[in-house]
Design a protein around this motif. Structure first.
Motif, PDB file in Angstrom:
ATOM      1  N   GLN A  79      29.581   5.825  -3.943  1.00  0.00           N
ATOM      2  CA  GLN A  79      28.608   5.989  -5.033  1.00  0.00           C
ATOM      3  C   GLN A  79      27.738   7.230  -4.802  1.00  0.00           C
ATOM      4  O   GLN A  79      27.457   7.975  -5.738  1.00  0.00           O
ATOM      5  N   ASP A 124      17.175  10.765  -4.193  1.00  0.00           N
ATOM      6  CA  ASP A 124      18.236  10.177  -5.033  1.00  0.00           C
ATOM      7  C   ASP A 124      18.787   8.858  -4.488  1.00  0.00           C
ATOM      8  O   ASP A 124      19.481   8.127  -5.196  1.00  0.00           O
ATOM      9  N   ASP A 166      27.727  10.215  -7.485  1.00  0.00           N
ATOM     10  CA  ASP A 166      26.448  10.604  -8.107  1.00  0.00           C
ATOM     11  C   ASP A 166      26.127  12.067  -7.828  1.00  0.00           C
ATOM     12  O   ASP A 166      25.618  12.774  -8.706  1.00  0.00           O
ATOM     13  N   THR A 213      30.800   2.757 -11.268  1.00  0.00           N
ATOM     14  CA  THR A 213      30.286   1.842 -10.244  1.00  0.00           C
ATOM     15  C   THR A 213      31.146   0.579 -10.166  1.00  0.00           C
ATOM     16  O   THR A 213      31.484   0.117  -9.066  1.00  0.00           O
ATOM     17  N   SER A 241      22.065   0.856  -7.474  1.00  0.00           N
ATOM     18  CA  SER A 241      23.101   0.704  -8.502  1.00  0.00           C
ATOM     19  C   SER A 241      24.356   0.027  -7.958  1.00  0.00           C
ATOM     20  O   SER A 241      25.035  -0.689  -8.657  1.00  0.00           O
ATOM     21  N   THR A 265      20.711   5.282  -6.258  1.00  0.00           N
ATOM     22  CA  THR A 265      22.150   5.184  -5.963  1.00  0.00           C
ATOM     23  C   THR A 265      22.468   3.870  -5.251  1.00  0.00           C
ATOM     24  O   THR A 265      23.383   3.145  -5.636  1.00  0.00           O
ATOM     25  N   LYS A 272      28.122  14.450 -10.096  1.00  0.00           N
ATOM     26  CA  LYS A 272      27.869  14.347 -11.544  1.00  0.00           C
ATOM     27  C   LYS A 272      27.251  15.609 -12.106  1.00  0.00           C
ATOM     28  O   LYS A 272      26.340  16.161 -11.518  1.00  0.00           O
TER      29      LYS A 272
END
Ligand SMILES: [Zn+2]
Ligand SMILES: [Zn+2]
Length: 395
Positions: A388, A314, A392, A2, A321, A318, A395
């Motif tokens: 981001q 989600d 994410d 991030t 963050s 996200t 991941k």
């Protein structure tokens, strides 16, 4: 990661604003975004990315591969402008007469290139692939839009095969610094229709020798009001509007034909099907009942844009963050406009995000206004958010 995204996005902010201004000065019509593509290519070809094949004339994909093979997420950016004169007093005003980037697609494309700039520098930390889709003709619902044709030509299936898609639109109803979305439908299905009515024309003093298409058209308009009231679940929203009714050339003549044109709006495929089928039933039954005939035609509408629940779930974490705790806005009501991103959402789990540009007090100029303008500071927020979201997801 991030912190890396934030740092890289700050580094390129000036460049993407410069690019956005160049695109703003050179707006192009839906399906003719050739110069636009050249401008984008000039930036993209400097980067360590794979520039993929062309789809649907001016569209194309750009692939960024992480150090290991994994899932693929697509980010979509629309490219076209609108046929209107720019009236805003803007230092980088449109240089193309009668055309203006009045829906923010210049900003969307600049964000797309910004994502390529940032993610191409973070490849070594990524697992999986990001496909950036630059899509023409979002505004041209009459021709079916660009998304549908890019999908037909393989943009989602071609390697790397896309697992999920994200779209983002600069949006007036959220404030600067906010990103929002909602569960379920977020943009309406919009279906243009036309009903052609044939009767039997003749002298106004001899109605019994005629079949009056004006009476039929009038009855159809009245009867259509029952569809939303009596055939649609009261907790669903739908609209039937007849916006054009034309018939006749003289006050003392019953014409041969009449025509009605209008639009349907709905937020699910089920409601959309109900609207279409009842429209057809009522128009033909009323016309036949009066001894005439009605033919119904639907234009190329866009389906409702329905977000994927898991992807929406989600987004809060996200967005928080990367932009901060209060940045995510859970949107309650969908918008009644159409958007051809809906076709991506029909093919793959998708989420469509709104990027706010509203000021807290001042009134903003909305999309499609000749005074449309937004604060370019939001572009960095858009790039950071999309990067981001991609990271994410992989991941
Ligand atoms: Zn638009
Ligand atoms: Zn738009």
């Amino acid at each position: 990661m991030t912190e890396e995204i934030k740092r890289r996005a700050s580094e390129i902010e000036g460049e993407i604003i410069k690019l956005r201004r160049e695109l703003h000065q050179h707006p192009e019509k839906s399906g003719s975004e050739y110069l636009t593509r050249d401008i984008l290519m000039r930036y993209l070809s400097e980067l360590d990315v794979e520039i993929g094949p062309t789809y649907f004339k001016t569209g194309f994909a750009v692939v960024i591969r992480g150090r290991e093979v994994g899932k693929t997420i697509a980010l979509r950016f629309d490219m076209d402008a609108l046929e209107m004169d720019e009236l805003a007093d803007c230092p980088f005003k449109s240089k193309h007469d009668g055309l203006m980037h009045a829906c923010g697609h210049d900003g969307h494309m600049a964000m797309g290139v910004g994502c390529a700039m940032v993610l191409s520098k973070l490849k070594h930390m990524m697992k999986g692939q990001v496909k950036l889709i630059f899509q023409p003709a979002e505004e041209d619902a009459v021709s079916g839009g660009g998304a549908k044709y890019m999908i037909e030509e393989g943009v989602l299936d071609d390697a790397p095969r896309v697992d999920a898609v994200v779209g983002m639109h600069i949006w007036p109803e959220l404030k600067k610094g906010e990103v929002g979305t909602k569960y379920g439908p977020i943009m309406a299905a919009s279906d243009p229709f036309e009903i052609s009515i044939s009767g039997v024309g003749g002298h106004a003093s001899l109605p019994h020798k005629c079949v009056d298409p004006i009476l039929i058209a009038s009855q159809i308009v009245v009867s259509l009001q029952s569809v939303v009231a009596r055939n649609i679940d009261p907790f669903d929203a739908a609209v039937i509007t007849v916006g054009q009714l034309s018939a006749g050339t003289r006050y003392n003549t019953i014409p041969q034909t009449a025509s009605l044109k209008g639009t349907l709006r709905s937020f699910s495929q089920e409601t959309r099907d109900v609207l279409k089928s009842h429209l057809e039933k009522i128009a033909t039954a009323v016309a036949t009942g009066y001894g005439g005939e009605a033919k119904l035609m639907f234009g190329n509408g866009y389906p409702a844009l329905v977000n994927d629940d898991e992807m929406v779930a989600d987004m809060k974490a996200t967005v928080a963050s990367i932009l901060g705790e209060d940045a995510f806005k859970s949107v309650e009501r969908p918008a009644s406009g159409g958007e051809d991103f809906a076709y991506f959402a029909l093919e793959r789990p998708s989420v469509y995000l709104w990027l706010g540009y509203g000021e807290s007090e001042a009134k903003v100029n909305p999309p499609h206004s000749p005074y449309y303008a937004f604060d370019e500071k939001i572009l960095k927020d858009g790039v950071m958010t999309l990067c981001q979201v991609a990271v994410d997801f992989l991941k």
